[in-house]
Design a protein around this motif. Sequence first.
Motif, PDB file in Angstrom:
ATOM      1  N   SER A 161      81.906  21.829  27.520  1.00  0.00           N
ATOM      2  CA  SER A 161      81.332  23.274  28.248  1.00  0.00           C
ATOM      3  C   SER A 161      80.023  23.347  27.274  1.00  0.00           C
ATOM      4  N   VAL A 162      79.848  22.713  26.422  1.00  0.00           N
ATOM      5  CA  VAL A 162      78.728  22.737  25.325  1.00  0.00           C
ATOM      6  C   VAL A 162      77.344  22.925  26.105  1.00  0.00           C
ATOM      7  N   THR A 163      76.630  24.018  25.971  1.00  0.00           N
ATOM      8  CA  THR A 163      75.420  24.037  26.904  1.00  0.00           C
ATOM      9  C   THR A 163      74.215  23.576  26.009  1.00  0.00           C
ATOM     10  N   GLU A 164      73.217  23.352  26.801  1.00  0.00           N
ATOM     11  CA  GLU A 164      71.979  22.746  26.050  1.00  0.00           C
ATOM     12  C   GLU A 164      71.444  23.697  25.157  1.00  0.00           C
ATOM     13  N   ASP A 165      71.234  25.092  25.546  1.00  0.00           N
ATOM     14  CA  ASP A 165      70.588  25.937  25.031  1.00  0.00           C
ATOM     15  C   ASP A 165      71.211  26.333  23.561  1.00  0.00           C
ATOM     16  N   THR A 166      72.750  26.257  23.340  1.00  0.00           N
ATOM     17  CA  THR A 166      73.225  26.889  22.323  1.00  0.00           C
ATOM     18  C   THR A 166      73.797  25.836  21.496  1.00  0.00           C
ATOM     19  N   GLN A 167      74.143  24.545  21.925  1.00  0.00           N
ATOM     20  CA  GLN A 167      74.689  23.776  21.136  1.00  0.00           C
ATOM     21  C   GLN A 167      76.060  24.174  20.335  1.00  0.00           C
ATOM     22  N   LEU A 168      76.792  25.194  21.241  1.00  0.00           N
ATOM     23  CA  LEU A 168      78.077  25.477  20.717  1.00  0.00           C
ATOM     24  C   LEU A 168      79.123  25.678  21.746  1.00  0.00           C
ATOM     25  N   SER A 169      80.073  25.168  21.537  1.00  0.00           N
ATOM     26  CA  SER A 169      81.166  25.494  22.821  1.00  0.00           C
ATOM     27  C   SER A 169      81.246  27.135  22.884  1.00  0.00           C
ATOM     28  N   PRO A 170      81.379  27.676  24.041  1.00  0.00           N
ATOM     29  CA  PRO A 170      81.505  28.789  24.134  1.00  0.00           C
ATOM     30  C   PRO A 170      82.799  29.405  23.772  1.00  0.00           C
ATOM     31  N   VAL A 171      83.775  28.673  24.370  1.00  0.00           N
ATOM     32  CA  VAL A 171      85.379  28.866  23.746  1.00  0.00           C
ATOM     33  C   VAL A 171      85.908  27.997  23.156  1.00  0.00           C
ATOM     34  N   TRP A 172      86.994  28.133  22.315  1.00  0.00           N
ATOM     35  CA  TRP A 172      87.577  27.409  21.359  1.00  0.00           C
ATOM     36  C   TRP A 172      89.063  27.557  21.189  1.00  0.00           C
ATOM     37  N   PRO A 173      89.665  27.458  22.282  1.00  0.00           N
ATOM     38  CA  PRO A 173      91.334  27.742  22.448  1.00  0.00           C
ATOM     39  C   PRO A 173      92.341  26.724  21.398  1.00  0.00           C
ATOM     40  N   SER A 174      91.513  25.794  20.718  1.00  0.00           N
ATOM     41  CA  SER A 174      92.193  24.743  19.898  1.00  0.00           C
ATOM     42  C   SER A 174      92.620  25.804  18.598  1.00  0.00           C
ATOM     43  N   SER A 175      91.692  26.733  18.415  1.00  0.00           N
ATOM     44  CA  SER A 175      92.149  27.589  17.145  1.00  0.00           C
ATOM     45  C   SER A 175      93.370  28.248  17.347  1.00  0.00           C
ATOM     46  N   PRO A 191      72.166  27.110   9.197  1.00  0.00           N
ATOM     47  CA  PRO A 191      73.160  28.308   9.599  1.00  0.00           C
ATOM     48  C   PRO A 191      72.262  28.979  10.868  1.00  0.00           C
ATOM     49  N   ASP A 192      73.218  29.712  11.614  1.00  0.00           N
ATOM     50  CA  ASP A 192      72.654  30.440  12.633  1.00  0.00           C
ATOM     51  C   ASP A 192      73.550  31.756  12.850  1.00  0.00           C
ATOM     52  N   ARG A 193      72.854  33.125  12.710  1.00  0.00           N
ATOM     53  CA  ARG A 193      73.603  34.195  12.591  1.00  0.00           C
ATOM     54  C   ARG A 193      74.353  34.607  13.664  1.00  0.00           C
ATOM     55  N   LEU A 194      73.726  34.308  14.985  1.00  0.00           N
ATOM     56  CA  LEU A 194      74.243  34.694  16.182  1.00  0.00           C
ATOM     57  C   LEU A 194      75.519  33.620  16.245  1.00  0.00           C
ATOM     58  N   ALA A 195      75.391  32.590  16.220  1.00  0.00           N
ATOM     59  CA  ALA A 195      76.426  31.475  16.278  1.00  0.00           C
ATOM     60  C   ALA A 195      77.688  31.942  15.456  1.00  0.00           C
ATOM     61  N   TYR A 196      77.133  32.397  14.222  1.00  0.00           N
ATOM     62  CA  TYR A 196      78.461  32.811  13.321  1.00  0.00           C
ATOM     63  C   TYR A 196      79.322  33.719  13.818  1.00  0.00           C
ATOM     64  N   PHE A 197      78.673  34.768  14.354  1.00  0.00           N
ATOM     65  CA  PHE A 197      79.413  35.890  15.048  1.00  0.00           C
ATOM     66  C   PHE A 197      80.041  35.585  16.391  1.00  0.00           C
ATOM     67  N   HIS A 198      79.649  34.689  17.086  1.00  0.00           N
ATOM     68  CA  HIS A 198      79.894  34.265  18.352  1.00  0.00           C
ATOM     69  C   HIS A 198      81.375  33.313  18.046  1.00  0.00           C
ATOM     70  N   ARG A 199      81.229  32.363  16.825  1.00  0.00           N
ATOM     71  CA  ARG A 199      82.046  31.740  16.583  1.00  0.00           C
ATOM     72  C   ARG A 199      83.423  32.380  16.267  1.00  0.00           C
TER      73      ARG A 199
END
Length: 695
Positions: A45-59, A168-176
Motif C-alpha cells: 500500500s506504499v504510495t508514490e507520493d509518500t514512499q511510506l507504508s500508511p499502516v504497519w500492523p507488523s509492529s 529524515p522527514d518530520r511529518l513521516a516521523y509523526f506518522h510512523r
Amino acid sequence: MPGPPRLPELVVDVLADPRSRPVILLRVALFTSLYVAVALVALMSVTEDTQLSPVWPSSGVAAFWILTSSRASRPYDLTALAVAAAVAAFAPSDGDAAMVAVRAGAALVMALLFRRLVDRWTVLRRPDGRLRRLTRLGTVGKVAAAALLAGLAQTSLIELGLVLFDDPDRLAYFHRWGRNSIAIFVVVLTAVLVLGAVAPPPNGDVAEAAPEPARRSVGASAGARLRARSDELAALVVFTAAVFALTFGAFPELPMAFVLFLPSAWAGIRFSPPVAAVHGLLTGSVAVVLTLAGVGVYAQVDDPFLRAFLAQAFLCVVFATTVVISLIRNQLLTAERHAQSRTRLLDSVVRAVGDGLLLVEEDGRIVLMNRAGHELLGVQDRPGYIGPLTPGEFFEGDGKEVSEDRRFYVRAFAGDEAQGEDMILRSPDGGVDRVLRVSAQLMDVEPGTPRQVLLSWHDVTAERAHSAALASFAGEVAHDLKNPLAVVEGWSEMLASELEGTEPLDSAEGLAMTRRIQGAAAHMRTLIGELLTYTLARDHELRPERIELAQLAEPVAEINRQSAADAGQGVAHIEVDCPHVVWGDPVLLRQLLDNLVGNSVKYVVEGVQPHVCIRSRLVDGLVEVSVTDNGLGVPVADRERIFESFYRLDRPGYSGTGLGLAICARIVERHGSHLVVGDGPDGVGSTFSFRLPTP
Ligand code: ADP
C-alpha cells in the motif's frame, strides 16, 4: 503417558510459555510468517507520493510476539524477529544495510520496551509467562501508554538512523509513531482478549481480578441463549455492513463517520470484550483499507499522511470505545452476579436461622420475616407478605399485656433497644404459653429510606421450664435435708443439756436420744445417696449392651429376699420369669429393677408376706417388663404424681425419700419408654411396667 494436547492447550503453549523444542520452533515459524506476511501486505500500500507504508500492523505482531515469549523461547523469538524485521525493512531501506539494521534493531527495542512497560504497569502476565484474562479498565489505558512509548522509541531510533544514513522527514516521523503505536495497541489488546476467551491458562489465577462467578444456567437454557447470541451477532454483522455501505458507498463525500459508532456501541453494550475487540478491529480496519483504496470520507483529505493517520486514528478510537464499553458491561454483569449470589446466600442464611427474625418499618409493616418467625408467631407464610404487625396476645415477663407503646419495635424506634428481654406469647387455643427472648435493634439504613428495626426472638420456653423445675427441685432438696438436720440438732441439744444437768443421765434415755440422732443421720445419708443416683440416672452416659433379663433380675430378687428377712418381714416370695434378651444399660436397668422390687417388698400391709413377680413378654417387637406385687397399691389419683421427685403418699410407718420412682421414670425414659403403674393381679397390689428394645 499424557494424550495429545487439545487445541486450546496447544494455542496456550504456542503463544505463551513454550518449553519443548518443537513447540518453540512451531511458534517461531508462525510468528515469523505472520510478521513478514502482514509487512508485505502493508508494503503493497506504499504510495508514490509518500514512499511510506500508511499502516504497519507488523509492529503489533512483534509486540505481542515478544510479550508472550518465555525464558526458553526468548533467544529464538528475538533472533527470528530480528531476521523478519530485516526482511521487511529491505524494501523501505532501498537495500541499504545500515538502515536495514537500524529498522530491525528498532523493532527489537520497541518489542522489549513494550514488554517491560506492560510488566511494570499491569499484572497481565503471570510469573510463568502466561497471560491472564483482561478484565480491568485501567489496563486498557496502560497498554495504550506502553504502546505510545514503545512506538516512540522505535520511531526515534529509525529517525536517528535516517539522520545518520539517509534523509529524515518530520511529518513521516509523526506518522510512523502514530501508525506503529496504534498497531501495537490494537493488535496486542485484541490478541490478549481473544486468547483469554478461547484458551485460558489451565489452573486458577486466570483473570486479572477475582474470577467471575459461574453463570447460572446450564444445559438446554444455555444452548438457547447461545443460539440467541449468534442470531444477534449475525444481526450486528448485517447492521455494520449496512452502515458501511451507507457511509462509504452511498454518501462517501458526506462527513458521516460518526454513524459508524452505532454498530460499535451495539457490539460493546451487548457482547463480551473479545467479540467487541474483534468487531472494533474489523470495522476500523475496513475503514482504513477503504480509505487507502480512495473510498469514503477520509479519502477526500488531500494530504496522504493526514489521510492515513485520520483513518487509523478512527480505527483506534472505534476499537478502544468498543472494548471499553464491553469491559464496563462485563464489570457490571460481574458485580450484578456477585450481588445476586450474596443476596441468595444471605437469604438462605436468614431462612436457616432457628431464631425468629423480623424486619419491621415504623408504621408496623413487616418487610421481611423468616420461616422460624412465621412458625412462632403463626403468621401465614406468603412470599413478599407485607401486613401490619398484629402480634397475637403478647405479655411482658411480669404478666402484663404488652401495650402499644411498649412494643419492642416501637421502643427501638424511640431509641430504647431491647437486648434479650422475655416476652410471653399466650397461645390462642389454650395450649402451652411460649416464652420468647426478644432483642430489637434499629438498623443502619441508607439515608432517605424508611427506618427499620430488626426483631429477633428465641424460644426459651423449654429453658425457662427447666430452670423453674431445677429451682423447685433445689428447694425441695433443701427442705427435705432440713428436717433430719433439725432432728439431729434438737436431740443433740437435749442430750447436751441433760449431760450438763445436775441429775445423772439415765443410760437408756441417753441411748434412745443417740438412736434418734443416728436415725436422722441415716435418713440424710439415704437422701443424699438417692440424690446422687437421681443425677446419675439423668446425666450418666447411656452405655447400652445386650442383656439377658433373667441374669439381671435374679440377683435383684435375691438381695431383696435377704433384706426382707433382715427387716423381719419373713420370707418374701419373689419370682423371676424373664426369658427375654434386651438392649439397655445394665447399671441403670439393675438400679431400676432394684428400686421397683424394693418398693414392692416394702409397701405391703404389715404382717402380709410379700409376693412379687418380675415378668417379661414380647409386645409389638419390644420386651415388656412388669413387676407385680400384693402390696398397698397406688390410688388412681396418684398414679401420675408418684413419678415426680419427692412425691410421697401419706403412709405413716413407711419411710422414704420420694426419689426412688423419679429415678425409675428417668431410667425408663432414657431407654425410650414410659414407666406406668396399674392394679396388681386380681385388683390387689400394683403392677409397674415398661418396655425395652431388643438387640
Ligand atoms: P419412697 O419409696 O422413697 O417414698 P418412691 O418414689 O419410691 O419414694 O415412691 C413414691 C411413693 O409411691 C411412695 O411414697 C409409696 O407410697 C408409693 N409406692 C411406690 N411403690 C409402691 C408399691 N409397689 N406399692 C404401693 N405404693 C408404692
